[in-house]
Design a protein around this motif. Structure first.
Motif, PDB file in Angstrom:
ATOM      1  N   ALA A 167     -41.828 -51.318  48.521  1.00  0.00           N
ATOM      2  CA  ALA A 167     -42.253 -50.074  49.169  1.00  0.00           C
ATOM      3  C   ALA A 167     -41.350 -49.690  50.332  1.00  0.00           C
ATOM      4  CB  ALA A 167     -43.695 -50.190  49.652  1.00  0.00           C
ATOM      5  N   ALA A 168     -40.596 -50.652  50.860  1.00  0.00           N
ATOM      6  CA  ALA A 168     -39.708 -50.372  51.995  1.00  0.00           C
ATOM      7  C   ALA A 168     -38.433 -51.203  51.861  1.00  0.00           C
ATOM      8  CB  ALA A 168     -40.402 -50.683  53.314  1.00  0.00           C
ATOM      9  N   GLU A 169     -37.333 -50.597  52.258  1.00  0.00           N
ATOM     10  CA  GLU A 169     -36.063 -51.314  52.304  1.00  0.00           C
ATOM     11  C   GLU A 169     -35.917 -51.947  53.685  1.00  0.00           C
ATOM     12  OE1 GLU A 169     -31.256 -50.481  51.704  1.00  0.00           O
ATOM     13  OE2 GLU A 169     -32.691 -48.826  51.626  1.00  0.00           O
ATOM     14  N   GLU A 170     -35.474 -53.199  53.719  1.00  0.00           N
ATOM     15  CA  GLU A 170     -35.302 -53.926  54.975  1.00  0.00           C
ATOM     16  C   GLU A 170     -33.841 -54.352  55.084  1.00  0.00           C
ATOM     17  OE1 GLU A 170     -38.138 -56.940  54.162  1.00  0.00           O
ATOM     18  OE2 GLU A 170     -39.870 -55.648  54.509  1.00  0.00           O
ATOM     19  N   VAL A 171     -33.157 -53.847  56.107  1.00  0.00           N
ATOM     20  CA  VAL A 171     -31.719 -54.070  56.250  1.00  0.00           C
ATOM     21  C   VAL A 171     -31.458 -54.902  57.495  1.00  0.00           C
ATOM     22  CG1 VAL A 171     -29.451 -52.991  56.388  1.00  0.00           C
ATOM     23  CG2 VAL A 171     -31.323 -51.818  55.177  1.00  0.00           C
ATOM     24  N   CYS A 172     -30.872 -56.074  57.323  1.00  0.00           N
ATOM     25  CA  CYS A 172     -30.575 -56.967  58.443  1.00  0.00           C
ATOM     26  C   CYS A 172     -29.193 -57.593  58.270  1.00  0.00           C
ATOM     27  CB  CYS A 172     -31.635 -58.059  58.523  1.00  0.00           C
ATOM     28  SG  CYS A 172     -31.478 -59.105  59.986  1.00  0.00           S
ATOM     29  N   PRO A 173     -28.342 -57.521  59.306  1.00  0.00           N
ATOM     30  CA  PRO A 173     -28.551 -56.842  60.587  1.00  0.00           C
ATOM     31  C   PRO A 173     -28.663 -55.331  60.404  1.00  0.00           C
ATOM     32  CG  PRO A 173     -26.707 -58.386  60.714  1.00  0.00           C
ATOM     33  CD  PRO A 173     -27.059 -58.235  59.275  1.00  0.00           C
ATOM     34  N   ALA A 174     -29.426 -54.707  61.310  1.00  0.00           N
ATOM     35  CA  ALA A 174     -29.587 -53.259  61.248  1.00  0.00           C
ATOM     36  C   ALA A 174     -28.229 -52.579  61.418  1.00  0.00           C
ATOM     37  CB  ALA A 174     -30.545 -52.791  62.338  1.00  0.00           C
ATOM     38  N   PRO A 175     -27.926 -51.557  60.625  1.00  0.00           N
ATOM     39  CA  PRO A 175     -26.637 -50.857  60.724  1.00  0.00           C
ATOM     40  C   PRO A 175     -26.618 -49.874  61.895  1.00  0.00           C
ATOM     41  CG  PRO A 175     -27.955 -49.896  58.972  1.00  0.00           C
ATOM     42  CD  PRO A 175     -28.744 -51.063  59.501  1.00  0.00           C
TER      43      PRO A 175
END
Length: 258
Positions: A167-175
């Motif tokens: 349901a959600a995209e999680e990007v790490c480290p944050a861009p």
């Protein structure tokens, strides 16, 4: 269950919401001499109260959206909805996992959100809506981990988007630019220290177009499944899941003995 906990070297707390994350379990364990992971009862209790948390950090250089705490009955909903500026965010004062949180863009939506808030005792925080990117930052042993950006497929990071796979995209480290990363990490640390927290936590922010982080709340027992946000942030600096759990245990033992 308490007898089993008394036999343990340490109890790993992974509870959320009322009772689990509001300091009551921690206080009971302190009285019984049971060591546990995470922050103590006072910090947990403070962080669970969204209004009190914002009051404590509002003068520390951390930006937080304007808000008011309201107590109301069903008969007062219509007048309260008419007197409140929209868009705004409606939150139960003390709840976890974004349960009961809604964004009201119109008076009609606000009326519905306030009616829903009656399920939580009619104790809500009405918060200024700030547009931007959803950025969250974990603190581990007094150090900020790389931030993570949450990009819901629809709406915002509510209960359904948190726990529904995909349901959600999680990007790490944050861009985000290094300067933004430094600001959001410092803000998370400021809140962490202001509430007297220890071991680990996760702070939630909206970062606006100018790179200003707007603090929303801080979690003292954030999710700890292998795919939760804190483990993802730890993995970004080479700490795998097993090592993260071990770090939390060791830091908690150090704090409890201190």
């Amino acid at each position: 269950m308490l007898e089993l906990c008394q036999m343990a070297d340490i109890v790993f707390l992974a509870l959320h919401g009322t009772c689990g994350e509001d300091g009551r379990v921690q206080a009971a364990f302190d009285l019984m001499g049971i060591p546990y992971t995470g922050a103590g009862y006072l910090g947990s209790g403070l962080a669970m109260d969204k209004d009190l948390t914002k009051r404590l950090i509002a003068h520390l250089g951390v930006h937080t959206p304007q808000w008011q705490r309201v107590s109301y009955t069903e008969q007062e909903v219509e007048d309260l909805a008419a007197a409140t500026q929209v868009p705004c965010v409606v939150k139960p004062v003390a709840s976890g996992s974004s349960i009961g949180v809604s964004i009201a863009h119109t008076r009609q939506e606000l009326h519905g959100a306030l009616m829903e808030g009656l399920r939580f005792g009619g104790q809500c925080v009405l918060e200024q809506y700030v547009a931007g990117r959803e950025i969250q930052v974990a603190i581990l042993a007094g150090q900020a981990l790389p931030s993570i950006e949450i990009i819901p497929k629809e709406g915002f990071y509510d209960y359904e988007n948190k726990y529904q796979p995909g349901a959600a995209e999680e990007v790490c480290p944050a861009p985000i630019p290094p300067a933004w990363e430094q600001r959001v990490g410092q803000a998370a640390l400021t809140v962490y220290h202001a509430l007297g927290l220890s071991v680990y936590s996760r702070a939630d922010f909206i970062v606006d177009q100018e790179g200003t982080p707007w603090f929303l709340e801080i979690n003292t027992l954030p999710g700890m499944t292998p795919t939760s946000l804190v483990p993802q942030e730890a993995a970004a600096v080479g700490i795998d899941y097993a090592s993260l759990c071990q770090r939390i245990i060791e830091e908690s033992l150090r704090v409890r003995k201190g």
